[in-house]
Design an enzyme around this catalytic site. Sequence first.
Site, PDB file in Angstrom:
ATOM      1  N   ASP A  41       0.865  -1.182   0.000  1.00 50.57           N
ATOM      2  CA  ASP A  41       0.000   0.000   0.000  1.00 50.57           C
ATOM      3  C   ASP A  41       0.908   1.241   0.000  1.00 50.57           C
ATOM      4  O   ASP A  41       2.122   1.158   0.152  1.00 50.57           O
ATOM      5  CB  ASP A  41      -0.956  -0.012   1.191  1.00 50.57           C
ATOM      6  CG  ASP A  41      -2.169   0.879   0.938  1.00 50.57           C
ATOM      7  OD1 ASP A  41      -2.098   1.753   0.042  1.00 50.57           O
ATOM      8  OD2 ASP A  41      -3.191   0.720   1.623  1.00 50.57           O
TER       9      ASP A  41
HETATM   10  C1  GLC Z   1      -4.043   4.119  -0.036  1.00 50.86           C
HETATM   11  C2  GLC Z   1      -5.045   3.077   0.199  1.00 50.86           C
HETATM   12  C3  GLC Z   1      -5.196   2.066  -0.897  1.00 50.86           C
HETATM   13  C4  GLC Z   1      -4.993   2.695  -2.249  1.00 50.86           C
HETATM   14  C5  GLC Z   1      -3.652   3.393  -2.300  1.00 50.86           C
HETATM   15  C6  GLC Z   1      -3.346   4.053  -3.623  1.00 50.86           C
HETATM   16  O1  GLC Z   1      -3.586   4.842   0.994  1.00 50.86           O
HETATM   17  O2  GLC Z   1      -5.009   2.458   1.459  1.00 50.86           O
HETATM   18  O3  GLC Z   1      -6.439   1.443  -0.784  1.00 50.86           O
HETATM   19  O4  GLC Z   1      -5.089   1.718  -3.234  1.00 50.86           O
HETATM   20  O5  GLC Z   1      -3.553   4.358  -1.287  1.00 50.86           O
HETATM   21  O6  GLC Z   1      -4.132   5.172  -3.835  1.00 50.86           O
END
Ligand code: GLC
Length: 718
Positions: free
Chosen positions: A258
Amino acid sequence: MAKDLQKLLRRMTLVEKIGQLSMLSGDFTATGPTLSPDFRDAVRAGRAGSLLNLWGREAVLEVQRLAVEETRLGIPLVFGFDVLHGHRTIFPIPLAEAGSFDPMLWELTARRSAAEATADGISLTFAPMLDVARDPRWGRIAESPGEDPWLAAAYATAKVRGFQGDDLASPDSLPATAKHFGAYGAVLAGREYASVEVSERTLHEVHLPAFVAAVQAGVAAVMPALTDLGGVPATAHAPLLRRELRRNQGFDGVIVSDHSAVSDLLAHGVAGDLAEAAALALRAGVDIDMMGRAYERGLPLALERGLVTEREIDAAVRRVLRWKQRLGLFEDPYRGLSAAPAQSVGHLDRALAREAARRSMVLLKNDGDLLPLSASARRVAVIGPLAAAGGELLGPWWAAGDRASAVSYRDGLAEGLPDREIRHAAGCAIGGDGGNGDASGFAEAVALARWSDVAVLCLGEAAELSGEAASRADPGLPGLQRDLAEAVIATGTPTLLVLTSGRPLIEPAILSRAPAVMAAWFPGIEGGAALADLVSGQAAPSGRLAVSWPADRGQIPVFFGQRPTGRPAPGDGGRYVSRYLDRPSTPLYPFGHGMGYTRFALDTLTVTVDTLGPDQDLGVSVGVTNTGRRAGQETVLLFLHDPVASSARPLLELRGFQRIELQPGERGTVRFTLPPAAFELLDHRLRPAREPGRVEIMVGPAADRDRLLSTWIELQPA
Ligand code: GLC
């Protein structure tokens, strides 16, 4: 791995290898998404293998050309984006759409999203989000398919199929990411990013089944959660990623961290510096570091210190390259984009968005059959801060959606009820982070309610109060909206309360006083038109709750799959039984609840055999009669309960759902087929097992024992 990829790997420098394991982000500017000069340099130098948040045909073509033509090795990039519930056509949020109980619809909206996103150059979506969520304080419950593991697994299968289609290399296939692995939905007290503490059994029974289903459906990527699991962050959790996901489930795609999750390992308190963080994540099995730049900075140091080996780095790079090959990128890095643009880019599928919204809204109550509106309701007051706020209806992830494309409730009702006089007043501000405003608009709103024959009171959350980083300790109506509701309802004008939100809003007093309540969730771009279809009676509501609606904050988490206790509470009273002294234990509305404009009665629950052999399917059928005066659709849920097992089984376990459409007076039959796996439970070593004995089979409209028909079968030993 194909021979030429092996050759390619041998030619790569350490910087280029780590580049393949690094994902950088585009920026959103006034002219649209773009890549900063620094990141362009990083792409040219082979220091990026994938990007997120860069979309649009021209931008993607240009940056892909940099990667393919201006880097030493010409390895194409993957372009990732959060296409959660639509790309340009924004559909209802997942929590809402899950409540349609319709795998075909789930698949169709994902297929449409894939067509739109791939036309914009996207080659990876960070969806489906599969976190079973039982706590309305947690903002991300909006993105989830709700509280039930079996429903979440069915949803996972449909979404992966819809996004990806049959062939990952096809230009309109949108490779998917199952996220967030695992148990993110169980954050402590519903507080975003907080620690997670669940038992191994609950992890396997509740939080992992949807991921198992996604892996079986061939999901291209998995993203570990930002959270820890009992002290070990998912991003550094080798048993979870290597043993459970890769070895036990057989996942052979790529694990993408993430956002900044690798560098977050420092704040988690398990790594002293970036080298340690990078080593922990890589050794746990994380192939790609999203935006943390921890691999870029940390892996060279980790290598020097002997915390990782080059072989371990190579293994991750090999997986990424093989994955890019499966995505067809070496064959055609532009995935069809270099051909003339399809006419349809930018064209929205409003019909599908409207249907999805209509099918996702849940009529919670309808006292005195206020809905559909009678012909005598000539004057309609559309009141509340969400009435004209179309952009909010898109909810927390709107990808490449345009907030201006949304049909507000006011506009939808004006269009859908052309023979009525519609007037509008906001009454107050939505409230929340940006301040709560004042009550100066109340008088106008109350006067309008008095003028009208029926008031449509549009209350709820702004999109920013929902989704990531939007936990709320008081998940009710924000700002002054409670007071506005009291004032409007007090006029005595029959009121339909339309709730826009990413979670069940806990407002028992207001929900009991409003005669009719529609949970519209965040319904997407056609929210207003869909509401008008239902209010006018053009269509009947058929959405159901994919999550229990609590009666009180103190009940959280309240969900139907609870285990029995040694001290069950049969009624409302009694001491030394499992209950609250001051509140009921049951939710205000159970999972599966949702009314239509007619009534259904269930009869004659039958099973094909009374004693079920280990390899046998069980057939279950039940008669359904439309006893009302309108055509309508009923959703029938099937639950099991195993009353005596080696570990206490949940009081109800969902194992099936079916929908049936019936004319007034018509009777039909709903049939289920339960495969042997439906009767498996996890033994004391958490291995799937079949335990002989009696099992109760129940069917009905909702997870409410009083409304279920029941019968018993005997399971024979394996
Ligand atoms: C985040 C989220 C995730 C997402 C990622 C990219 O902080 O937790 O769900 O896919 O960022 O935007």
